[in-house]
Design an enzyme around this catalytic site. Structure first.
Site, PDB file in Angstrom:
ATOM      1  N   TYR A 144       0.855  -1.190   0.000  1.00 36.21           N
ATOM      2  CA  TYR A 144       0.000   0.000   0.000  1.00 36.21           C
ATOM      3  C   TYR A 144       0.887   1.235   0.000  1.00 36.21           C
ATOM      4  CZ  TYR A 144      -3.487   3.438   1.542  1.00 36.21           C
ATOM      5  OH  TYR A 144      -4.315   4.527   1.644  1.00 36.21           O
ATOM      6  N   ASP A 238       9.355   2.758  -0.012  1.00 39.90           N
ATOM      7  CA  ASP A 238       8.302   3.428   0.729  1.00 39.90           C
ATOM      8  C   ASP A 238       8.440   3.019   2.198  1.00 39.90           C
ATOM      9  OD1 ASP A 238       6.084   4.411   1.947  1.00 39.90           O
ATOM     10  OD2 ASP A 238       4.630   3.625   0.496  1.00 39.90           O
ATOM     11  N   LYS A 266       4.058   8.965   8.987  1.00 44.09           N
ATOM     12  CA  LYS A 266       3.831   8.374  10.304  1.00 44.09           C
ATOM     13  C   LYS A 266       4.833   8.877  11.370  1.00 44.09           C
ATOM     14  CE  LYS A 266       0.913   4.876   8.436  1.00 44.09           C
ATOM     15  NZ  LYS A 266       0.973   4.193   7.163  1.00 44.09           N
TER      16      LYS A 266
HETATM   17  C1  LIG Z   1       0.333   4.621   5.770  1.00 39.90           C
HETATM   18  C2  LIG Z   1       1.092   4.400   4.532  1.00 39.90           C
HETATM   19  C3  LIG Z   1       1.000   5.270   3.421  1.00 39.90           C
HETATM   20  C4  LIG Z   1      -0.010   6.381   3.369  1.00 39.90           C
HETATM   21  O1  LIG Z   1       0.224   7.354   4.338  1.00 39.90           O
HETATM   22  P1  LIG Z   1      -1.008   8.304   4.776  1.00 39.90           P
HETATM   23  O2  LIG Z   1      -0.371   9.230   5.762  1.00 39.90           O
HETATM   24  O3  LIG Z   1      -2.056   7.414   5.340  1.00 39.90           O
HETATM   25  O4  LIG Z   1      -1.464   9.015   3.558  1.00 39.90           O
HETATM   26  C5  LIG Z   1       1.837   5.054   2.358  1.00 39.90           C
HETATM   27  N1  LIG Z   1       2.716   4.031   2.347  1.00 39.90           N
HETATM   28  C6  LIG Z   1       2.833   3.187   3.381  1.00 39.90           C
HETATM   29  C7  LIG Z   1       3.847   2.106   3.327  1.00 39.90           C
HETATM   30  C8  LIG Z   1       2.019   3.327   4.498  1.00 39.90           C
HETATM   31  O5  LIG Z   1       2.109   2.444   5.496  1.00 39.90           O
END
Ligand SMILES: *Cc1c(COP(=O)(O)O)cnc(C)c1O
Length: 428
Positions: A144, A238, A266
């Protein structure tokens, strides 16, 4: 456990907010029941509006490395708030946080702050396309990367194919540039490169946390690195979830593979809305205003969020043995779960990376999304509901990761294992 107030609040919310929630996973759809409405946090605990207390293994889905209401972060935020909430002009705290991160990562010379993980990844993809002059991108089933159009592509099993959108509202014209491969399967990646000579970047979670916790094999990462080098394709890690979570440097503190670009979110905001993307100089030089690739944000680098992120990161750097203690606790927890499960004839697959932990109700090791989908989600739902009643708050889906924060004590871990033993013997 009385949850009457939460039930009532959920009904009211559903009248005015789609599904009653501002992010779909919060709706408890996959575990049944209704979501708990939160009154406040207290260190390791969540307190709901009925007065129930839970040990929180979600920690806002990752950001809160020191738990709720950490004094250091709270004071930094309060101090920042008294000076103004937003200026839309540069502040020194942005440079300070940027310097800390650039110093920490070999892969990053410059970094740009945004307001969410979604925004960070979306911007990184644009920069990768602008830098390489190519349109296609390659992502993996089960990874994701936020909800931007090009990345919302069906995790269709098996066939390596040009992606079809997984949500109405995403034009197929857009996702036709998104190629899908299988996590931890280098042959599926090679096939994509046979199908396209136009791949700007490979993007992945080097430690996948959005199909449950599924780390990439070191050999797989190495092979991705060499395929990218061979084709002059950029490798994007990511690390929105794994950054400052799996280790201080996320995947890059565990693996020897160095990416071309990195995205964060995060933890980097300490609980405030922050995302960031960084890379080496020649790539970042292409970004506006130095270069032609446009990217902007009214609230980007927001001072209150920057002070929260900086306070959190400084405390991380000052705290000795933080990640080894996280890992010890996480290991003890899921190993305790596994033992309890096995005792009751239930198979459990477990994974730990630093403060991140995962457990699948699954007979076989989980290496990719197809494997993860074979998990017993009914069993997970029962486990989730029963553990909630015992006072332990886990992510409300089999396909999410759990988090240890510094406020979680050994005693809480012991209690949690004890409750799991009881719950598993009841639901087997
Ligand atoms: C949470 C997450 C996102 C998206 O971040 P948001 O702050 O929810 O937009 C993208 N990539 C990874 C790996 C994530 O865990």
């Amino acid at each position: 456990m009385n949850t009457a107030n939460s039930k009532k609040a959920f009904e009211l919310a559903q009248n005015v907010i789609p599904g009653g929630v501002d992010s779909p996973v919060r709706a408890f759809k996959s575990v049944g029941g209704t979501p708990i409405f939160i009154e406040k946090g207290e260190g390791a605990y969540l307190v709901d509006i009925d007065g129930n207390r839970y040990v929180d293994f979600v920690q806002s889905w990752g950001p809160l490395i020191f738990g709720h209401c950490d004094k250091t972060i709270e004071l930094a935020v309060v101090d920042a708030v008294t000076k103004g909430l937003s200026f839309g002009a540069p502040t020194q705290v942005e440079t300070k946080l940027a310097s800390k991160i650039c110093d920490m990562f070999d892969s990053i010379d410059k970094i740009r702050f945004v307001s969410s993980g979604t925004e960070a990844v979306m911007s990184a993809i644009r920069l990768a396309r602008g830098y390489t002059g190519r349109d296609d991108i390659l992502k993996f089933e089960g990874c994701y990367h936020g909800h931007s159009d090009s990345l919302l592509v069906q995790a269709g099993s098996g066939a390596v194919t040009f992606g079809t959108p997984s949500s109405p509202g995403v034009p197929a014209d857009l996702t036709k540039h998104t190629l899908l491969a299988k996590y931890n399967d280098i042959d599926s990646v090679k096939k994509c490169f046979e199908n396209s000579k136009n791949i700007a970047c490979i993007i992945l979670e080097p430690i996948a946390g959005n199909m449950g916790l599924v780390p990439a094999d070191e050999k797989f990462l190495q092979e991705l690195r060499s395929i990218c080098d061979e084709h002059e394709t950029l490798l994007i890690f990511d690390e929105v979830m794994s950054g400052f979570r799996a280790s201080l440097k996320g995947s890059q503190g565990i693996s020897n593979v160095v990416p071309d670009m990195v995205t964060f979110g995060k933890v980097i905001g300490g609980g405030m809305p922050v995302g960031a993307f960084g890379a080496r100089l020649e790539i970042m030089n292409k970004l506006s205003p130095d270069g032609p690739v446009y990217q902007a944000g009214t609230l980007s680098g927001n001072p209150v969020a920057m002070f929260a992120g900086l306070a959190s990161l400084e405390k991380i750097l000052e705290t000795k043995d933080l990640y080894s203690e996280f890992e010890q606790k996480a290991k003890r927890l899921v190993e305790g779960f596994k033992k309890a499960a096995n005792k009751n004839g239930i198979e459990l697959q477990i994974n730990v990376r630093g403060s991140m932990f995962g457990f699948f109700f699954n007979d076989m090791p989980v290496k990719n999304f197809d494997d993860a989908l074979k998990s017993d989600t009914d069993m997970f739902a029962k486990f989730h509901q029963a553990m909630l009643k015992e006072g332990f708050y886990f992510a409300c889906s089999q396909f999410e990761t759990g988090f240890i924060c510094a406020a979680i004590t050994d005693e809480m871990i012991n209690d949690c294992i004890e409750s799991a033993q009881k719950v598993l013997s009841e639901i087997k």
